[in-house]
Each structure stands twice: as structure tokens, then as C-alpha cells.
Design a protein around this motif. Structure first.
Motif, PDB file in Angstrom:
ATOM      1  N   ASP A   1       2.334   2.797  -4.944  1.00 38.02           N
ATOM      2  CA  ASP A   1       3.033   1.636  -4.387  1.00 38.02           C
ATOM      3  C   ASP A   1       2.006   0.533  -4.165  1.00 38.02           C
ATOM      4  O   ASP A   1       1.168   0.615  -3.266  1.00 38.02           O
TER       5      ASP A   1
ATOM      6  N   LYS B   1       9.242  -3.117  -4.103  1.00 35.82           N
ATOM      7  CA  LYS B   1       8.265  -2.146  -4.613  1.00 35.82           C
ATOM      8  C   LYS B   1       8.306  -0.859  -3.791  1.00 35.82           C
ATOM      9  O   LYS B   1       8.421   0.232  -4.326  1.00 35.82           O
ATOM     10  N   THR B   2       8.213  -1.001  -2.467  1.00 34.77           N
ATOM     11  CA  THR B   2       8.173   0.181  -1.611  1.00 34.77           C
ATOM     12  C   THR B   2       9.497   0.924  -1.654  1.00 34.77           C
ATOM     13  O   THR B   2       9.531   2.152  -1.778  1.00 34.77           O
TER      14      THR B   2
ATOM     15  N   ASP C   1      -0.933  -0.228  -0.886  1.00 37.93           N
ATOM     16  CA  ASP C   1      -0.735  -1.446  -0.099  1.00 37.93           C
ATOM     17  C   ASP C   1      -0.912  -1.117   1.384  1.00 37.93           C
ATOM     18  O   ASP C   1      -0.125  -0.352   1.930  1.00 37.93           O
TER      19      ASP C   1
ATOM     20  N   GLN D   1      -0.061  -2.250   4.002  1.00 40.75           N
ATOM     21  CA  GLN D   1       0.933  -2.749   4.927  1.00 40.75           C
ATOM     22  C   GLN D   1       1.523  -1.650   5.802  1.00 40.75           C
ATOM     23  O   GLN D   1       2.117  -1.926   6.812  1.00 40.75           O
TER      24      GLN D   1
END
Ligand SMILES: Nc1ncnc2c1ncn2[C@@H]1O[C@H](COP(=O)(O)OP(=O)(O)OP(=O)(O)O)[C@@H](O)[C@H]1O
Ligand SMILES: Nc1ncnc2c1ncn2[C@@H]1O[C@H](COP(=O)(O)OP(=O)(O)OP(=O)(O)O)[C@@H](O)[C@H]1O
Ligand SMILES: [Mg+2]
Ligand SMILES: [Mg+2]
Lengths: 257, 257
Positions: B126, B16-17, B40, B42
Motif C-alpha cells: 500500500d 489505495k488503502t 505509507d 499514514q
């Protein structure tokens, strides 16, 4: 005494489920009674333990929603010594429910597991790829946590933040929580990236790094297609042997502790 | 007119990223003004766009918590045409806050983005690897969603459930939401697994499957180490060319629509 081990990482796709399923098989081969609880509602566990397409009698989501006994959610697998609990029935919106309950009652899973102590030697928790409420619930319920670290830059970079979150969870919910170690996964020593990540792990997390490393292999990639743990369908493969080795390493660390 | 495209998947580690960052670079190369929003928490975006270690002026979490203007969170990158908004400052507990706000106000991101329409040609979101509140927030805010599907069995198996959840989100929040397509990632045609997954996708999702496939390559794996989109540091690499091709495919579909 039952030991609860959480397999967690904020990074997605690092091998949490593959590790949880194969560790369950490895401990069962040693004669243990193992329960594998899927806390990640993605639904990957049942197809990996010969229960593809089966309906859970009671999902984790319903155990929480209806304050039921965790024992009612247990499913036996075709593999000696391994029972499982599925996160959900894959109903739409189930993840929102699980998140909501986890946010409201972070100790819920720990309390439910207390009712099962003595029935199993090891309980493995397969966590979701986040640091949200479900991961807090998972780490609050565990004695030990193991972090699979894919041999890739992004996965390595999430570790500092993950350990900071663990410190907070220890402080708020679970002071006895210990780290079982960092497990490097999908290693391919022919690539610069694997070598780079392993070196960084040695330098910055040396004392936590497990000796066993899991290679990137077809036998592990194939597991969801075969419908059974790699340790069952291909015990002598590189992937199978690596997880057997990991179980030995964790068991001997446990005895030494 | 600004188009908002969500890059989403319940499965973790599917690209995804990597897709969001390289699509941003590909659209910028076509002369577009692009905003990349990391939903996200993360924290993978900043190290991929030359902003490693930089502090966001205002994180998405604070925009929501303090009901601020999204414009205040925008960071310029060293790459012409690409701005970004980071999910958080990596503070512990930030993900819990983001989840809480998202669960309470699923339309919050859409409302905030409305204030930026006209400033950008494309806004890329994202998303996190879940079907929780943050993914609902992301899909409620999007015009289109693109699903990276790693050429692996587990990733393929999450699709039916994902589409069922999308139907629910369309019904509850965003009736105009369209699928931009399924993008197969980390393809290695020498392996049985890749061929198997591609065949399954053709059979069951044929009309949604994008022509462009992204190969598993070192140039894409290296992106977080190089700190810039692969389309910038290695435009003529197999990985760079694949994402340039993807952008063309999406742009021509858009014109045809
Ligand atoms: N050692 C390995 N060699 C090859 N493939 C692997 C290996 N370990 C896992 N895989 C594959 O890599 C993908 C990611 O693994 P897995 O799903 O177990 O990770 P996860 O951390 O549980 O992901 P998620 O964050 O989505 O829950 C899967 O397609 C799996 O089959
Ligand atoms: N085509 C590719 N070839 C080789 N490696 C890739 C490719 N695409 C992504 N990767 C690598 O695979 C891993 C997963 O990719 P990425 O982090 O972009 O996925 P994601 O879906 O955003 O993960 P998460 O679910 O954790 O957010 C990363 O280490 C990335 O560098
Ligand atoms: Mg998993
Ligand atoms: Mg990502």
C-alpha cells in the motif's frame, strides 16, 4: 503585512488544493493581492487557475536547485489579484529533487518567501499529502496552517499524529507557527459518517474547529474541468459561497487577533 | 510462486488503502496466504484489519534503519490468511527516516521481500500518495502495480506523469515491472463526472482499464469505523462484491498470462 498560510494534511484527497485555490479567489475578491505556491509536485494548480498546459518560467524545484529568486517563478493568472508559482514542470524525478533539497534545507522556502514580503497581502502554500520533508519545508515557512479534514474516518484519525509533528516543527524551525483552524470538507449531512466526524471534531478539537464547513458539491468537484476557481465560475453556488464565508471567518479572526 | 502487487497513485485519497485491504481479504477468501505491507506511514492499515491500537513488534522504518529481517515485523490479523506489516509506530519524524532510507537504498524493500518468498502467495504493497523515494522503493519491489483512479478529474490528470515515472523506475530498477491495470474507484454513474472520467479512460487507456469498477458506497466508507475489511463485515454489499469481482479478474488474468 504579508501573511503566509499553509494548507496541509497528511491525508490525501481531503481538499487541500480545492481549498487553496478558492481561498486565493476569495481573498482576491476582497481586494487582496494573493500568491498561491504549489509545494505539492502533483501539478493540480495550473489547470485550476486558467493556466492549463502553460509552462512555468521557472519551477519551484529549479528555484531551489539553482538558488534563484522566487520572483522569477511567478506566473500571472487571468484572475485579478491572483499570481501562482508551480511546483515543477512535471519532469520525471522532479519530486525526488524537491524532496532532497527540502530535506537538506528545511528553511529554504521561508528564506525565499522573505524576498516577496510586501508584494502580497496573503501567500497560500498548497502542501503535499505527507509528513515528509516537503511538509516540514511548508510549515517552516508559514505563519498559520489550516487543515482541511474530509468528513471521513481515515482523515479524522490522522489529526493527532499531525499535531504531534507540528509541535516538533515549531520546536525545530518555527516557534511562531499558529493553527488557523480545522476546516471540515466534503460534508454531506444526510450521511452518518459526516455527522459522526463532525461530532468527534467538536468533542476533541472544538476550539480549533472553524464554523464554516464545506459541503460536498458538484460545483467544487467540477473546478478542474472548468479550469477556474469555483468562486469565479460559480460564485453563488453552495461551494462558492462556503469558501467566501471561510475567507470572512479567517479575515475577522485575523483582525481580532 | 509469490506475486508482489503494488497499489500506487500519485493522487491522494483515491482508494489505495481501501483497495489493498479488500484485495487482501478477497485473495485470502480464495485460500491464499496474503501479506499486506503498509509503505505509507499514514497508519491507516492497522485500524482496517482489526488491529487498531496495537503496537507493531517492529515497524518497517526500524527494519530498514536497523537492517533487520522483514519477518520480525509481521503481525497476524484476526482474519484467516491475512498478515500485515505496519509502516511505523507513528513516532514523529518516522516519515523523514523512511524517506531518507528509501532515497539512499531504493532496492531495500525488494531485497527484504526476497527473504519472504514462498511464505505467501501474494504480497500487497500500500503506497503513499507521492512520486517520491517511498514510491520508487515500492515500485522497485513489485512484480505488478495497480493504479486506483478515483472517478474525478484531478486523479485522471495525474496518470500521464505517473506512467512516465514508472518507465524511469523500470529502466533504473525493475525492468520486469508490469501494470496490472487501472481500477476506477468511487464511481457514481448518476454523476456527469464519473461518466466523463470513465469515457476518458476508455479512450486513452483502454487496454489497461480493468473491467471491474468500484462504486462509491457506504459499506466501503465505513470500513475504518468497523475495523475490518468490507469483504469481511459486509461480503454481499455492493462494495464487498466489487472487490471480490476484482480479485477474480486479476486471478484469471494471472492464469492467462
Ligand atoms: N467540497 C467538495 N465537493 C466535492 N468534491 C470535492 C470537494 N472538495 C474537493 N473535491 C474533489 O475531491 C478530490 C480531492 O480534492 P483535492 O484534490 O482538492 O484534495 P487534496 O487534499 O489537494 O488532494 P491531494 O492529497 O492529492 O493533494 C478532487 O477530485 C476534488 O475535485
Ligand atoms: N468505493 C468507496 N466508496 C466510498 N468511500 C470510499 C471508497 N473507497 C474509499 N473510500 C473512502 O475515501 C477515502 C479515501 O480512501 P483511501 O484512504 O482508501 O484512499 P488512499 O488513496 O489510500 O488515500 P491516501 O492517499 O491518503 O493514502 C477514505 O475516507 C475511504 O474510507
Ligand atoms: Mg492537492
Ligand atoms: Mg492510503
Amino acid at each position: 503585512m504579508t501573511q503566509v498560510i499553509a494548507i496541509t494534511s497528511q491525508k490525501g484527497g481531503v481538499g487541500k488544493t480545492t481549498t487553496a485555490v478558492n481561498l486565493a479567489a476569495a481573498f482576491a475578491r476582497e481586494g487582496q493581492r494573493v500568491l498561491l505556491i504549489e509545494v505539492d509536485p502533483q501539478g493540480a494548480i495550473l489547470p485550476s487557475v486558467g493556466l492549463d498546459g502553460q509552462e512555468p518560467p521557472l519551477s519551484l524545484a529549479r528555484v531551489f536547485e539553482e538558488d534563484q529568486d522566487l520572483g522569477g517563478a511567478i506566473m500571472q493568472t487571468p484572475f485579478e489579484g491572483i499570481d501562482v508559482i508551480a511546483a515543477g514542470r512535471n519532469a520525471v524525478g522532479e519530486e525526488l529533487q524537491l524532496d532532497r533539497v527540502a530535506a537538506a534545507h528545511p528553511m529554504m522556502l521561508r528564506e525565499k518567501i522573505d524576498g516577496l514580503i510586501g508584494r502580497y497581502d496573503t501567500i497560500l502554500l498548497d502542501g503535499p499529502p505527507t509528513l515528509g520533508a516537503l511538509t516540514h519545508l511548508t510549515l517552516a515557512a508559514a505563519d498559520l496552517f489550516l487543515i482541511p479534514v474530509q468528513a471521513e474516518e481515515y482523515a479524522y484519525r490522522t489529526l493527532d499524529h499531525f499535531f504531534a509533528a507540528v509541535d516538533r516543527i515549531r520546536h525545530d524551525y518555527n516557534p511562531e507557527l499558529q493553527c488557523a483552524g480545522l476546516l471540515v470538507t466534503m460534508v454531506d449531512l444526510r450521511t452518518r459518517m459526516s455527522v459522526r466526524v463532525i461530532n468527534q471534531l467538536h468533542e476533541n478539537f472544538g476550539d480549533l474547529l472553524l464554523m464554516t464547513m464545506i459541503p460536498r458539491t458538484v460545483s467544487l468537484q467540477d473546478m478542474p474541468v472548468r479550469g477556474k476557481p469555483t468562486l469565479v465560475h460559480a460564485a453563488s453556488s453552495r461551494g462558492g459561497r462556503a469558501y467566501a464565508e471561510l475567507a470572512q471567518e479567517l479575515l475577522s479572526a485575523d483582525e481580532a487577533a
